[in-house]
Each structure stands twice: as structure tokens, then as C-alpha cells.
Enzyme design. Structure first.
Site, PDB file in Angstrom:
ATOM      1  N   GLU A 137     -15.106 -13.779   3.970  1.00 17.58           N
ATOM      2  CA  GLU A 137     -13.978 -14.564   3.461  1.00 17.58           C
ATOM      3  C   GLU A 137     -14.223 -15.043   2.034  1.00 17.58           C
ATOM      4  O   GLU A 137     -13.289 -15.386   1.324  1.00 17.58           O
ATOM      5  CB  GLU A 137     -13.753 -15.774   4.375  1.00 17.58           C
ATOM      6  CG  GLU A 137     -13.133 -15.379   5.700  1.00 17.58           C
ATOM      7  CD  GLU A 137     -12.826 -16.576   6.578  1.00 17.58           C
ATOM      8  OE1 GLU A 137     -12.927 -17.720   6.096  1.00 17.58           O
ATOM      9  OE2 GLU A 137     -12.505 -16.350   7.743  1.00 17.58           O
ATOM     10  N   HIS A 193     -19.308 -14.083  -1.607  1.00 15.14           N
ATOM     11  CA  HIS A 193     -20.768 -13.991  -1.555  1.00 15.14           C
ATOM     12  C   HIS A 193     -21.262 -12.565  -1.784  1.00 15.14           C
ATOM     13  O   HIS A 193     -22.280 -12.336  -2.410  1.00 15.14           O
ATOM     14  CB  HIS A 193     -21.286 -14.493  -0.198  1.00 15.14           C
ATOM     15  CG  HIS A 193     -20.916 -13.587   0.942  1.00 15.14           C
ATOM     16  ND1 HIS A 193     -19.715 -13.709   1.610  1.00 15.14           N
ATOM     17  CD2 HIS A 193     -21.544 -12.535   1.489  1.00 15.14           C
ATOM     18  CE1 HIS A 193     -19.645 -12.773   2.531  1.00 15.14           C
ATOM     19  NE2 HIS A 193     -20.738 -12.042   2.486  1.00 15.14           N
TER      20      HIS A 193
HETATM   21  N1  RBF Z   1     -27.521 -11.188   3.282  1.00 16.11           N
HETATM   22  C1  RBF Z   1     -27.356  -9.886   3.565  1.00 16.11           C
HETATM   23  O1  RBF Z   1     -28.313  -9.113   3.484  1.00 16.11           O
HETATM   24  N2  RBF Z   1     -26.138  -9.406   3.973  1.00 16.11           N
HETATM   25  C2  RBF Z   1     -25.034 -10.192   4.056  1.00 16.11           C
HETATM   26  O2  RBF Z   1     -23.965  -9.691   4.422  1.00 16.11           O
HETATM   27  C3  RBF Z   1     -25.174 -11.559   3.729  1.00 16.11           C
HETATM   28  N3  RBF Z   1     -24.121 -12.389   3.785  1.00 16.11           N
HETATM   29  C4  RBF Z   1     -24.245 -13.676   3.391  1.00 16.11           C
HETATM   30  C5  RBF Z   1     -23.122 -14.517   3.372  1.00 16.11           C
HETATM   31  C6  RBF Z   1     -23.240 -15.816   2.938  1.00 16.11           C
HETATM   32  C7  RBF Z   1     -22.026 -16.691   2.911  1.00 16.11           C
HETATM   33  C8  RBF Z   1     -24.504 -16.325   2.557  1.00 16.11           C
HETATM   34  C9  RBF Z   1     -24.657 -17.744   2.069  1.00 16.11           C
HETATM   35  C10 RBF Z   1     -25.609 -15.534   2.593  1.00 16.11           C
HETATM   36  C11 RBF Z   1     -25.519 -14.181   3.012  1.00 16.11           C
HETATM   37  N4  RBF Z   1     -26.626 -13.357   3.053  1.00 16.11           N
HETATM   38  C12 RBF Z   1     -26.468 -12.031   3.351  1.00 16.11           C
HETATM   39  C13 RBF Z   1     -27.991 -13.894   2.860  1.00 16.11           C
HETATM   40  C14 RBF Z   1     -28.525 -13.792   1.437  1.00 16.11           C
HETATM   41  O3  RBF Z   1     -28.858 -12.445   1.114  1.00 16.11           O
HETATM   42  C15 RBF Z   1     -29.797 -14.658   1.309  1.00 16.11           C
HETATM   43  O4  RBF Z   1     -30.739 -14.268   2.282  1.00 16.11           O
HETATM   44  C16 RBF Z   1     -29.522 -16.154   1.516  1.00 16.11           C
HETATM   45  O5  RBF Z   1     -28.450 -16.565   0.702  1.00 16.11           O
HETATM   46  C17 RBF Z   1     -30.766 -16.984   1.175  1.00 16.11           C
HETATM   47  O6  RBF Z   1     -31.131 -16.799  -0.194  1.00 16.11           O
END
Ligand code: RBF
Length: 160
Positions: free
Chosen positions: A94, A97
């Protein structure tokens, strides 16, 4: 759509060098773990298929794709590693990110690769839906883990 035309598991294996003397770092993000596990298995199996020795494939996990560049940097800075393969899945949600993560990871991995003069492979699926990610991690469009491993071997061949 480019990927609609390409099966990520298809490549010309005759063109690949024997990877038996090469040492690989695999970094796998734990977000969307079911899918990244499948990418990891495919990358590992592809390296083995092309001669890499199990003891020369170093598997590591990070919490999410955003953490891939730092882990890649640690591995790339080691004299024990010839190429780093980074695997993750970022799915649109949504909020924006996915944009922030994808850009940061792409830039970060490129920087590490150029800084250490080593292949650092962007094996990250950046999809709109879970179904698209499934299709590219062992489904109708093959497996990006295979493509990432092949890219690493190809780049090692170039460097050699
Ligand atoms: N990390 C992924 O590898 N794939 C994702 O789809 C993913 N979606 C995220 C969505 C949100 C809203 C947030 C805050 C983080 C997401 N992350 C995702 C994690 C991100 O890569 C990371 O591990 C964290 O933000 C901690 O630094």
C-alpha cells in the site's frame, strides 16, 4: 513485459566456465522467506551443477532486502570470496516502501561491486504481487536464483 518473454531458468550451459575453483557468498533476505528459500535452493543447485564445491558456497541470511548491501560488502571485502549473490523478494504494497528498498538495494549492490571489483549479483525479485514472485521462483517463468547463479559464473569468466 520483458520477463514475460524470458524463462529465468533457461541459459546456454556450454558457455559457462567450470566453477570448481571459485568461492561464492550467498546472501538471502528472510522477508517472503518461502520464496527466497526457493531462490536460494535454485542458486545453490546451479552453482553445484557447474562445479562449485559445497564448502566453497557460504550461505548467510539477512532480515530483509534492505540489509543485502551491507552483508554483500562484508563478503566482497573478504579474500576468501570471489563473487556474491544476493537474493530477495520485494513485493509492492500500500505504501512506497518497495521503491525505496529497491533503489537502495540496487545502488548499494552496484557500489559494493565496483568498490571491490567483484561480481555482486542483484537476485532480487521486484514484483507487484505475490503470484508474480511465485511465477519467478520456480513457477511459469523459471527461477531467478538460477539466473543469479549463472550471472555470477559468467562474470567470473569475464574477470578470468
Ligand atoms: N523486505 C523485503 O525483503 N521484502 C519486502 O517486500 C519488504 N517489505 C517491507 C515493507 C515495509 C513497509 C517495511 C517497513 C519493510 C519491508 N521490508 C521488506 C524489510 C526491509 O527490507 C528491511 O529489512 C527493514 O526495513 C529493516 O531495515
Amino acid at each position: 513485459m520483458a520477463s514475460a518473454l524470458k524463462n529465468l531458468s533457461e541459459y546456454n550451459s556450454e558457455k559457462l566456465i567450470d566453477a570448481s575453483g571459485k568461492r561464492f557468498g550467498l546472501v538471502v533476505a528472510e522477508w517472503n522467506k518461502e520464496i527466497t528459500d526457493s531462490l536460494c535452493r535454485a542458486a545453490y543447485d546451479t552453482l553445484i551443477k557447474h562445479g562449485a564445491l559445497p564448502q566453497n558456497i557460504h550461505r548467510n541470511t539477512v532480515p530483509g532486502s534492505y540489509e543485502l548491501p551491507l552483508a554483500a560488502q562484508y563478503l566482497a571485502s573478504s579474500n576468501e570470496i570471489d563473487a556474491v549473490i544476493c537474493l530477495g523478494v520485494v513485493i509492492k504494497g500500500e505504501t512506497k516502501h518497495d521503491d525505496y528498498i529497491n533503489h537502495a538495494v540496487a545502488q548499494g549492490l552496484m557500489q559494493v561491486s565496483l568498490r571491490f571489483n567483484k561480481p555482486v549479483i542483484f537476485g532480487v525479485l521486484t514484483t507487484n504481487t505475490l503470484e508474480q514472485a511465485q511465477a519467478r521462483s520456480g513457477g511459469n517463468y523459471g527461477n531467478k536464483g538460477v539466473e543469479a547463479a549463472v550471472a555470477a559464473i559468467q562474470m567470473l569468466s569475464f574477470i578470468q
